[in-house]
Design a protein around this motif. Structure first.
Motif, short mmCIF file in Angstrom:
data_model
loop_
_atom_site.label_atom_id
_atom_site.label_comp_id
_atom_site.label_asym_id
_atom_site.label_seq_id
_atom_site.Cartn_x
_atom_site.Cartn_y
_atom_site.Cartn_z
N LYS A 19 0.80 -1.23 0.00
CA LYS A 19 0.00 0.00 0.00
C LYS A 19 0.83 1.28 0.00
N ALA A 20 1.82 1.34 -0.90
CA ALA A 20 2.59 2.57 -1.06
C ALA A 20 1.65 3.68 -1.53
N VAL A 21 1.78 4.84 -0.95
CA VAL A 21 0.95 5.98 -1.34
C VAL A 21 1.81 6.92 -2.19
N VAL A 44 6.78 9.13 -2.76
CA VAL A 44 6.11 7.92 -2.30
C VAL A 44 6.24 7.83 -0.78
N ILE A 45 5.15 7.43 -0.14
CA ILE A 45 5.14 7.21 1.31
C ILE A 45 4.93 5.72 1.53
N CYS A 62 -3.08 7.60 4.30
CA CYS A 62 -2.03 6.78 4.91
C CYS A 62 -2.54 6.09 6.18
N ALA A 63 -3.28 6.82 7.00
CA ALA A 63 -3.80 6.24 8.24
C ALA A 63 -4.76 5.09 7.93
#
Length: 81
Positions: A19-21, A44-45, A62-63
């Motif tokens: 689940k890279a954002v 990327v996060i 992200c959460a």
């Protein structure tokens, strides 16, 4: 003539098993409402990464997707590399 720099997050994607954002930011230079130029930047996060400096929208995403299970799985995958 008034020049203005407009920065927007125009694309947010969730990709991959962990689940890279991906966040794409568009920067436009405008003159009296007319776009003179534009450019893009991506970052990327990854799961477990600090996202406290991101926009409220990116933080919420992200959460939601970086659950403790996803973070643990991503960290375990990095230990085998």
């Amino acid at each position: 003539m008034a020049l203005e720099k407009v920065i927007t997050e125009d694309k947010i994607e969730i990709v991959g098993e962990y689940k890279a954002v991906q966040v794409r930011t568009c920067t436009k230079v405008m003159e009296d409402g007319v776009e003179l130029s534009s450019g893009y930047h991506r970052h990327v996060i990854m799961a477990g990464q600090d996202y406290s400096n991101e926009s409220a929208e990116v933080q919420a995403i992200c959460a939601a997707v970086h659950t403790p299970e996803v973070i643990a799985a991503y960290q375990a995958s990095q230990e085998t590399v």
